[in-house]
Design a protein around this motif. Structure first.
Motif, PDB file in Angstrom:
ATOM      1  N   LEU F  85       0.730  -1.308  -0.217  1.00 15.29           N
ATOM      2  CA  LEU F  85       0.137   0.127  -0.123  1.00 15.29           C
ATOM      3  C   LEU F  85       1.003   1.331   0.240  1.00 15.29           C
ATOM      4  CD1 LEU F  85      -2.846  -1.197   2.569  1.00 15.29           C
ATOM      5  CD2 LEU F  85      -2.736  -1.226  -0.182  1.00 15.29           C
ATOM      6  N   ASP F  86       2.117   1.111   0.733  1.00 18.65           N
ATOM      7  CA  ASP F  86       2.876   2.400   0.903  1.00 18.65           C
ATOM      8  C   ASP F  86       3.359   2.719  -0.770  1.00 18.65           C
ATOM      9  OD1 ASP F  86       2.430   2.802   3.204  1.00 18.65           O
ATOM     10  OD2 ASP F  86       4.231   1.892   4.101  1.00 18.65           O
ATOM     11  N   THR F  87       3.960   1.696  -1.420  1.00 19.03           N
ATOM     12  CA  THR F  87       4.484   1.940  -2.511  1.00 19.03           C
ATOM     13  C   THR F  87       3.444   2.378  -3.683  1.00 19.03           C
ATOM     14  OG1 THR F  87       5.881  -0.166  -2.144  1.00 19.03           O
ATOM     15  CG2 THR F  87       5.912   0.568  -4.346  1.00 19.03           C
ATOM     16  N   ILE F  88       2.108   1.874  -3.461  1.00 15.48           N
ATOM     17  CA  ILE F  88       1.212   2.239  -4.716  1.00 15.48           C
ATOM     18  C   ILE F  88       0.868   3.832  -4.197  1.00 15.48           C
ATOM     19  CG2 ILE F  88      -1.322   2.049  -5.091  1.00 15.48           C
ATOM     20  CD1 ILE F  88      -1.120  -0.844  -4.584  1.00 15.48           C
ATOM     21  N   LYS F  89       0.752   4.205  -3.072  1.00 14.11           N
ATOM     22  CA  LYS F  89       0.606   5.352  -2.705  1.00 14.11           C
ATOM     23  C   LYS F  89       1.743   6.441  -3.030  1.00 14.11           C
ATOM     24  CE  LYS F  89      -0.871   8.634   1.006  1.00 14.11           C
ATOM     25  NZ  LYS F  89      -1.454   8.784   2.594  1.00 14.11           N
ATOM     26  N   GLU F  90       2.936   5.941  -2.822  1.00  9.51           N
ATOM     27  CA  GLU F  90       4.180   6.495  -3.370  1.00  9.51           C
ATOM     28  C   GLU F  90       4.075   6.877  -4.795  1.00  9.51           C
ATOM     29  OE1 GLU F  90       8.916   6.331  -3.030  1.00  9.51           O
ATOM     30  OE2 GLU F  90       7.602   4.716  -2.100  1.00  9.51           O
ATOM     31  N   TYR F  91       3.421   5.893  -5.556  1.00 13.34           N
ATOM     32  CA  TYR F  91       3.573   6.381  -6.834  1.00 13.34           C
ATOM     33  C   TYR F  91       2.572   7.196  -7.395  1.00 13.34           C
ATOM     34  CZ  TYR F  91       4.085   5.630 -11.761  1.00 13.34           C
ATOM     35  OH  TYR F  91       4.389   5.935 -13.432  1.00 13.34           O
ATOM     36  N   ALA F  92       1.087   7.002  -6.676  1.00 15.97           N
ATOM     37  CA  ALA F  92       0.208   7.879  -6.986  1.00 15.97           C
ATOM     38  C   ALA F  92       0.644   9.246  -6.905  1.00 15.97           C
ATOM     39  CB  ALA F  92      -1.102   7.664  -6.149  1.00 15.97           C
ATOM     40  N   GLN F  93       1.489   9.674  -5.837  1.00 16.09           N
ATOM     41  CA  GLN F  93       1.777  11.054  -5.318  1.00 16.09           C
ATOM     42  C   GLN F  93       2.680  11.476  -6.462  1.00 16.09           C
ATOM     43  OE1 GLN F  93       2.986   9.896  -1.607  1.00 16.09           O
ATOM     44  NE2 GLN F  93       1.212  10.935  -0.660  1.00 16.09           N
ATOM     45  N   HIS F  94       3.803  10.524  -6.825  1.00 12.11           N
ATOM     46  CA  HIS F  94       4.560  10.751  -7.943  1.00 12.11           C
ATOM     47  C   HIS F  94       3.721  11.462  -9.264  1.00 12.11           C
ATOM     48  CE1 HIS F  94       8.120  10.132 -10.753  1.00 12.11           C
ATOM     49  NE2 HIS F  94       7.228   9.544 -11.484  1.00 12.11           N
ATOM     50  N   ILE F  95       2.872  10.738  -9.574  1.00 11.40           N
ATOM     51  CA  ILE F  95       1.949  11.153 -10.537  1.00 11.40           C
ATOM     52  C   ILE F  95       1.157  12.467 -10.509  1.00 11.40           C
ATOM     53  CG2 ILE F  95      -0.269  10.612 -12.187  1.00 11.40           C
ATOM     54  CD1 ILE F  95       0.402   7.605 -11.543  1.00 11.40           C
ATOM     55  N   MET F  96       0.667  12.568  -9.172  1.00 15.19           N
ATOM     56  CA  MET F  96       0.043  13.886  -9.029  1.00 15.19           C
ATOM     57  C   MET F  96       0.932  15.108  -8.798  1.00 15.19           C
ATOM     58  SD  MET F  96      -3.071  12.934  -6.468  1.00 15.19           S
ATOM     59  CE  MET F  96      -2.133  12.070  -5.466  1.00 15.19           C
ATOM     60  N   ASN F  97       2.126  14.940  -8.371  1.00 22.97           N
ATOM     61  CA  ASN F  97       3.259  15.892  -8.400  1.00 22.97           C
ATOM     62  C   ASN F  97       3.507  16.394  -9.679  1.00 22.97           C
ATOM     63  OD1 ASN F  97       3.181  15.761  -5.629  1.00 22.97           O
ATOM     64  ND2 ASN F  97       5.214  14.293  -5.354  1.00 22.97           N
ATOM     65  N   HIS F  98       3.506  15.607 -10.687  1.00 25.51           N
ATOM     66  CA  HIS F  98       3.615  16.041 -11.964  1.00 25.51           C
ATOM     67  C   HIS F  98       2.287  16.546 -12.660  1.00 25.51           C
ATOM     68  CE1 HIS F  98       7.432  13.893 -11.126  1.00 25.51           C
ATOM     69  NE2 HIS F  98       7.832  14.513 -12.079  1.00 25.51           N
ATOM     70  N   GLN F  99       1.301  16.596 -11.999  1.00 23.80           N
ATOM     71  CA  GLN F  99       0.076  17.189 -12.406  1.00 23.80           C
ATOM     72  C   GLN F  99      -0.656  16.387 -13.425  1.00 23.80           C
ATOM     73  OE1 GLN F  99       0.102  19.778 -10.391  1.00 23.80           O
ATOM     74  NE2 GLN F  99       2.405  19.916 -10.159  1.00 23.80           N
ATOM     75  N   LYS F 100      -0.367  15.180 -13.091  1.00 20.58           N
ATOM     76  CA  LYS F 100      -1.096  14.256 -14.042  1.00 20.58           C
ATOM     77  C   LYS F 100      -2.167  13.336 -13.354  1.00 20.58           C
ATOM     78  CE  LYS F 100       3.307  14.073 -16.328  1.00 20.58           C
ATOM     79  NZ  LYS F 100       2.988  14.868 -17.604  1.00 20.58           N
ATOM     80  N   LYS F 101      -2.935  12.722 -13.993  1.00 22.32           N
ATOM     81  CA  LYS F 101      -3.936  11.963 -13.337  1.00 22.32           C
ATOM     82  C   LYS F 101      -3.782  10.281 -13.103  1.00 22.32           C
ATOM     83  CE  LYS F 101      -8.235  14.499 -15.033  1.00 22.32           C
ATOM     84  NZ  LYS F 101      -9.449  14.568 -15.781  1.00 22.32           N
ATOM     85  N   PRO F 102      -3.808   9.900 -12.235  1.00 23.68           N
ATOM     86  CA  PRO F 102      -3.761   8.289 -12.099  1.00 23.68           C
ATOM     87  C   PRO F 102      -4.816   7.638 -12.808  1.00 23.68           C
ATOM     88  CG  PRO F 102      -4.095   9.137  -9.981  1.00 23.68           C
ATOM     89  CD  PRO F 102      -4.361  10.419 -10.986  1.00 23.68           C
ATOM     90  N   LEU F 103      -4.473   6.443 -13.436  1.00 19.55           N
ATOM     91  CA  LEU F 103      -5.418   5.514 -14.100  1.00 19.55           C
ATOM     92  C   LEU F 103      -4.995   4.135 -13.609  1.00 19.55           C
ATOM     93  CD1 LEU F 103      -8.174   4.432 -15.247  1.00 19.55           C
ATOM     94  CD2 LEU F 103      -7.174   5.130 -17.434  1.00 19.55           C
ATOM     95  N   MET F 104      -5.441   3.497 -12.598  1.00 17.34           N
ATOM     96  CA  MET F 104      -4.734   2.316 -12.056  1.00 17.34           C
ATOM     97  C   MET F 104      -5.454   0.905 -12.717  1.00 17.34           C
ATOM     98  SD  MET F 104      -3.874   1.261  -8.089  1.00 17.34           S
ATOM     99  CE  MET F 104      -5.682   1.482  -7.752  1.00 17.34           C
ATOM    100  N   ILE F 105      -4.666  -0.098 -12.743  1.00 19.93           N
ATOM    101  CA  ILE F 105      -5.279  -1.328 -13.237  1.00 19.93           C
ATOM    102  C   ILE F 105      -4.972  -2.278 -11.916  1.00 19.93           C
ATOM    103  CG2 ILE F 105      -5.500  -3.164 -15.054  1.00 19.93           C
ATOM    104  CD1 ILE F 105      -4.098  -1.234 -16.946  1.00 19.93           C
ATOM    105  N   GLY F 106      -5.916  -2.876 -11.314  1.00 21.70           N
ATOM    106  CA  GLY F 106      -5.564  -3.830 -10.303  1.00 21.70           C
ATOM    107  C   GLY F 106      -5.405  -4.790 -10.922  1.00 21.70           C
TER     108      GLY F 106
END
Ligand code: MN
Ligand code: MN
Ligand code: MN
Ligand code: MN
Ligand code: MN
Ligand code: MN
Ligand code: MN
Ligand code: MN
Ligand code: MN
Ligand code: MN
Ligand code: MN
Ligand code: MN
Lengths: 283, 283, 283, 283, 283, 283
Positions: F85-106
Motif C-alpha cells: 500500500l505504501d508503494t502504491i501511494k508513493e507512485y500515485a503521489q509521484h503522478i500527482m506531483n507532475h500534475q497528471k491523473k492516475p488511472l490504475m489497473i488492479g
C-alpha cells in the motif's frame, strides 16, 4: 439411514481419539510470488482420493488397517501471515499434546515452518528431509523474511548446520547454492536423490520430519504447481524414495505446493493423493 | 467435384467389403464410477488422426497399403447396459461372419466383454492379453456384476484359468491381487511388462485378443482418462509392447478408456491415435 | 481446538433433528445422452457456496436464521438406474417420515421422479412446477422409459392432467409440444414465465413440488450443463420467479442438471448456489 | 447391419441430388490477425448439432421435412489464400450449376468473398445482408487487400453503393465509419438491428445473400471467436432477426468466425448450430 | 521513480548496442495445417520467464553476466507469407550487420528459412543442426513449397548434401525418410540423439545454426504445440544435448513451434523458457 | 530498423512527460479470500488490448488523439500488504506531483485505498463513485482491517458521510447494508444504477474518484473474477454509466478485480480492456 460424505481422505475415517496420525489442511498461499492457488489443494485432494484404492500393491498395506483421522482444514486469515503461522503451530502442538503425529496438506511451503518449529520444541535433535525443485534458502525475498522462498533458511536458523537434507534441487540463486554446497550448511543433493541412502544411514536414529514440495516432480507428471520447474524426478522415483524412508522414525510430514486449478486434467491431484497414501502407509 | 470429409481414421477409407479389418466405435461409458466421458473418444480420435502420418517409421509400414474400413460408431442407449452389450456383440458377430477382424474403439472397458464373448464362440482356445493399470477383477462393484471394474473377471468366467495375461497392473483391491497372484487365476505382471516375452512364447500358437486400457500409460503422457493412475508405462514402452506382439495370431483388439475432454491439450487423443495406427499395422 | 470444514452448504450446519429442511445430493447422471457430469454437482456447490453470503438482500432474509441440515450425498450405483431410483425414494420417505422437507441437489433430471413419487403418496393433490429448457415429455428415449428426457412424462403417468406447469420450455420433439399444448396435458409456458402469475393463482392452495432444471437459464449465465440450449431466461428472471413462488405451500424442491466441469470459470456453480440459497429462504 | 455416423449436421442426411440446399464447410482462418481457430468450426458444429432437436418451436418447422445435404468440408491449402478463394468459388458455382443454394460454414469471414462473387455472376442485382460486430471495410490490412478485415470492402468493389446492409456494427476505424455513414456507401445500422424492417422492405424483391459473422452476438453468449467484442446482440435478438428475414428471396448464406476451441464450455458451438438450424428453416 | 516492466526475457535487459546476442520474436503461424497458435509464443515466454532464475546450476552460469538484448517482436502480416519471410530476413541481416548473433523465438518452423538464408550469405560453409519430431523435408505441401512441413527441404536447396544434421525425427512420409536415409541427403538420427557426438565431431570447425523445433520433446513435457507427436525425448535429454553443443561455433539459433494456448498448465512455456535460458548460456 | 512491442495498452505510447493521464498496474491480490489471480490482470489487459480498435464509435473519440502514458507495473512484495500500500501511494503521489491523473489497473480492490488516500490529501472535498457487486464495508475481515472486503469502509474512515456513492451492490452482510442504508453512511444504489443521474447532479462540482470493481458486471459477460456474483449489470449498462460520467471532474480512476486465468475464453479481459478505453476517453 446413513448417507455418504466424501469429505475426508479415503480410508481416514477413524476418530481423532483412536488415531495415531492426524491429517489436516493448511490452505494458505499468501506469499506465493508467481502463480497462487495451493489454497485449493486440501479439499481437492480429499474429493479425488476416491479415485484411488486404499490398498497399496507397492507396500502390500491397506489404509483400512491404519488409524488415521482427517481433521479437515485450519481456518486461515488471508493477508496476515503471522496469524496464519501462529494458528498452524498451535494446531500442530495440539496434535502432539495428544501423542499423535501431524501430517499436513499445504498450501504453500511456508506452512512447513510452524510445524517444524512445534516439533523441534519436543524433539531438539530433529532432522529435516527436504524434497523440492527449489533451494528455498533465501535470506529474504524482496525484503520479507517469511516466504515460501525462504522457508528452509528460516528452519535452518533454529536447526543449524548438519540437520537439513535436500533432494531434487534444480533452481535457486547462485548465492543459495554457494551457501549450501560450498559453505556446507546443508546436505545438498542436486537434481535427484542418488545420495538418499547415505542420508538415511546418517539419520536412522533421529526423529525425522519429511517435507515434500511436490514441485520436485517433473512437470510432465505434476504440472499443477505455482512454479513448475522442468527436469524433475518421476513418480516412480518418488515411490522409490518413500520406500527408502520406510523404517525411519518419522515424527511428522507434509506435502505442499499442489495448485490444482492449474491442471485441468486432475492428474496433479491424483499424484498428490497417491503420494499421501504411500506416505501414510510408512508413518 | 468431391469434398473432403475427415470422418474416418486417416488412411482407413477402404470399403467394408474389400477390407480385412473393421474399425468401429463403442461410445459407451455408463458404468464409469469416477469421471465419465469415454463416450466422446471415437469421434475425437478420428478427427485428430489427421495430425498423424499414415506411415510408421517404427515398423516401416504404411496404412495406405492395408485394407481397413472405418465403419463409424454403434448407436448405443444410455441407461440400459444390457442392450448396449447385446448390440456390440451383434456387430462383432456381423464382422466375423464376413471373415474380418474387429478393432473396437471404446468407450469404457466394459465394452470389451461382448466382443471377446463373440470371438470365444468362434475360437474356443482364445487367450486374452490385457494391458491396464487396474486389475478389473472384482466379482461385483456395489452389487453390480457388469462394470468396467469387473470386466476381466466376467471374461474369466468363460475363458477360465491360464487364458488371461495381465500387464502394467498397479491398482486394485487386496483381494483381487490375491485372487490373481496367490490363487493363480491369471498371469499377472504388475507395474510393467517384463514378462511379456514369456507370455508371447506361451501363446504364439493361439488365437489372441488384445485389449488395451490406455490408462496403463503413465498419466504424464495420457491424462485424458477416467481414473488416472500415476506410475504407468511410457509411450515408448507401448511401442515396444506392440512390436513384441507383431507376429501373433491376433483375431481382434480394442483400445479403451480415452476420455478426451479431460485433456485440453489433445495429447491423450494423439497418443490413442498413434497406438491405433501401430496396432493396425500389426493386425 | 476446532477445525473448519467446508463440507456442507454455507449456513446449513444445523443437525438433522433440529432442522425443517433437509438438503441432500443425488449425484447420478447415468441416462444423460449428450454430456455427462452432473454427478459432480453437489460437492462442487457445497465448496463454492462459501463465495456467497448467507444473507439475501433480495429477500432481506438470512440462512443463519433458518433450520436447515445438509445431509450429504446418497451413495449411488452407476450402471443400475432402478437401484438408484429406489434408494433416492427411500431417503425422501425417510425425510418425510420425520416431518421435514426434502431439498435435493442433482444429478440429472431423472432423480426428480422418485422424490415426487414419494411426496405424491403423502400429498395426493400434489402439483408440479417444472422449470426447464426441455419438454422432458418423451414416452421413451431409444426404447427406454426411464431417462432425463422422459422424466416429466413419467410423473404425468401418476399425477395426470392439470397438475403439471411447465415454464421456459424451448426444445423438444414436435410430438411432445403437440401432446402438451394441443392435447392440453400440461400447462405449457414456452420460452419464459409470463403466465406464472396465473399458475400461482391456480395452485395457491395445493401442495407444490418445484423442480428447477437449471438449463432453463440462458447458457450465457449457465454454460455448465449437459445440453446447453441458447435462448433461455436470465438470472434476474430466476430471482423474479422465486419471489413469485414465495408464499406457496412448497413441500419439496430440487435443482438439477449442473455439470460443473463444463464451466471452468465456476460461474455455473455460483449460479446454482445462489438459486439454492434463495430457494431455501422461501421454503 | 448399419452403424451410426454423426458426420453431418443433424437432419441433413439427404443426398446432393435430392436436396435444395447444400451445406459445406470452408475451414480456413489464414488471415486472422488476433486469435485463429475458426478452421475447426465446421466439424465441431456437426458433432454438437446432435445436442439439438431437428424441430424448431419458434418456427414450428422441422429439418426432417426439408431437403438439405451436408457435403462436408472443402480441402483447403493453408498458406495460399488465393488458391483457397478459388477453390471455394469453384464449389459454390458447382452448387449453383445444379440449381441449389449454398449454405457455407466458415472459417473466417474472408471465405464469404468467393461465394458472393459466384452468386453475383448469376444475380447481378444481388444485395448483401451483413451481420457483424466489425465494419470489415478496410481498404487494406497491413498492405494486404484480402483479409477478414477487408472482406466487405472487397465485395463492395463489385456490388457498389446501395447494395450492402450492415447490422450490429460496433468496432472499426474512424475512417471506415466515415466512409460508410458519412459518405453513405453502405446502409450502416450500428450496434443493433432497429432499422432491419426498413432494409427488408427495400430488398424484398431482390436476390439476397445473408452473411452472419457470429461475433455480432455478445461475447457473453458467444465467446468462441477470434475477436470478441463486448456490447453485442443477444441470442433472442438473433432469433428475431432470422424471423424477420423469413420470406426474403435468400439465394445463399453463411455463418462464419466460430473458433470453437476458445470456448471450452461448448456453448458457442451450440449457438452456431442453433442459428444454422433456424437459418436452414427459412431458406 | 521507476516501475517494473516484465516485457523482456528475464535477465536480457541490456541495450542493443552493448549486446552480443539479440533475441527477437517472429510470431507467425500462417502455414500451420493442424493447430495454429505459435504466434502467441514470444510474449508468453517473456512473461513466464519470470518464473525462472537467471542462474543455471547445470552450467553454473548466470544470464546476468551475459550481454543479451531482447528486441521484441517483428510486426508481421498474416496472409502474406512472402512479406513475412522478407521482413524476418531483413531483421536478421540487420543483426549480423552489427556483428551480433540472432536468437529467434518462433512462430512456426517456416520462420527458420529466412534467418538461415541470411546467415548463409555470410557463412557459406554453414551447417544446420535440426532438432525435431518431423522430417520437414517435403518438396511441397498440397502444392505449396513454403510451409513448416517443407522448411528443411527449402534450406537443403541452398545448403546441399552433407550440411544438415537431423535428430529426434519420428514422423514423416515414407518418401521423406527414403530421401534422407537411403539417398543420404541429410544426416538422419531417428527418434533420439545417440549420434550427436559423432555429428559434433564433424562440425566442430564450422559455423553452426541450431534450430530447435520444440516438438522434438515428448508431449508429456511439451503438449503445447501444433502437432504433438508421442515418443519424443525428455527434458533432461534436451539439457544433455545443449551441453554437448557447448563449445561449438554457433552463429545463430532459434526455438520454434510453441503454441502456448494448447497447454493451460503453462508447463510448455516454462520448458521453452528454460531451454532458451540454457541456449543463451552456451552462445 | 524498429521492432514492434505490444507492451503497453493500445494507443498509449506517449511519454510520461507529454501525457495527461498515467496508466499503471498494481498487480496485488494478497488479501483475496476466495479465488486469487487479479495479479495477472494488467499484463493480460495490455496484450489483449490489441484486439480492440483505438477508436470508440460510442463516443466518436480516438485514443490516438489523447495524451496517455502506460507506465507499466509497480513491483510489489507478496506477503507484506503494508509495504504494497505504501508503494502504491508513493507512485500515485509521484503522478500527482507532475500534475497528471492516475488511472490504475488492479489487482484486487484493496489497491484503491492508497490512491484515494493520496488524492484526498490534494482534494479534501473528494467524492468516491464506487461500482461493485459487493458492499466492501466490513469493519474487519477475520480480524484484519485491510482487505478487499473492507476497502470502502477504510476510505469512509477519512472521507466520512455523504461522500461515497455505491452502485450495483448485491452482496454483503446484513450489517453492512444496515450501516449503509439505514444509518445512511453512504449513498447506496442496490443492484443497478437507476439513481446515478441523481448522484451525478450532486457531485458535478466536486473532484471525483471512480473505482470500478468489475464484478459489478454480470458473470455472464465477466466470469473472470475472484467472487463472481450473478445478477449484475450488462456491458451496455456499463457503457451507459461511463457516458453519464462524461463531463465530471474525474481526478483519478481505477479498474480492479479482473482475474483473467479464470476465464479461458479471454472475454473478461476484452471487457476490461474496452471499459478502460472508454474510461480513458472521458478522463
Ligand atoms: Mn519449496
Ligand atoms: Mn519448490
Ligand atoms: Mn480397465
Ligand atoms: Mn484401467
Ligand atoms: Mn430436464
Ligand atoms: Mn433440460
Ligand atoms: Mn466479419
Ligand atoms: Mn467480426
Ligand atoms: Mn519442424
Ligand atoms: Mn515438428
Ligand atoms: Mn470490491
Ligand atoms: Mn466486488
Amino acid at each position: 439411514m446413513e448417507l455418504f460424505n466424501r469429505y475426508c481422505f479415503i480410508g481416514c475415517e477413524k476418530s481423532f481419539e483412536e488415531s495415531d496420525v492426524i491429517i489436516f489442511g493448511a490452505p494458505f498461499d499468501g506469499t506465493c510470488s508467481f502463480r497462487p492457488g495451493s489454497r485449493f489443494a486440501p479439499n481437492k485432494i480429499r474429493i479425488d482420493s476416491y479415485g484411488l484404492e486404499t490398498y497399496s500393491p507397492y507396500l502390500d498395506r491397506d489404509l483400512l488397517d491404519r488409524k488415521i483421522h482427517d481433521a479437515g482444514d485450519i481456518d486461515l486469515i488471508f493477508g496476515n501471515k503471522y496469524a496464519v503461522l501462529d494458528t498452524i503451530k498451535e494446531y500442530a502442538q495440539h496434535i502432539m499434546n495428544h501423542q499423535k503425529k501431524p501430517l499436513m496438506i499445504g498450501g504453500e511451503h511456508l506452512v512447513t515452518l510452524p510445524v517444524v518449529s512445534a516439533l523441534f520444541e519436543k524433539h531438539p535433535d530433529l532432522v529435516l528431509l527436504h524434497f523440492d525443485a527449489h533451494t528455498d534458502l533465501r535470506g529474504d525475498y524482496m525484503g520479507e523474511e517469511l516466504s515460501h522462498a525462504t522457508v528452509i533458511k528460516q528452519i535452518w536458523d533454529f536447526l543449524g548446520d548438519g540437520r537439513i537434507y535436500q533432494f531434487g534441487i534444480r533452481s535457486g540463486l547462485k548465492e543459495e547454492f554457494y551457501w549450501a554446497e560450498k559453505e556446507g550448511h546443508t546436505f545438498m543433493n542436486k537434481y535427484g536423490y542418488d545420495r538418499l541412502d547415505e542420508a538415511v544411514q546418517k539419520i536412522k536414529d533421529k526423529p525425522v520430519y519429511v517435507t515434500i514440495d511436490l514441485d520436485i516432480l517433473d512437470p510432465s507428471i505434476f504440472p499443477g504447481t505455482g512454479t513448475p520447474e522442468p527436469g524433475g524426478i518421476t513418480f516412480k522415483d518418488m515411490l522409490d524414495i518413500l520406500q527408502k524412508l520406510d523404517g525411519l522414525n518419522i515424527v511428522g510430514a507434509d506435502v505442499v505446493e499442489l495448485a490444482p486449478d492449474y491442471d485441468p486434467t486432475g492428474v496433479s491431484t491424483a499424484v498428490a493423493s497417491k503420494i499421501l497414501r504411500e506416505l501414510m502407509l510408512i508413518l
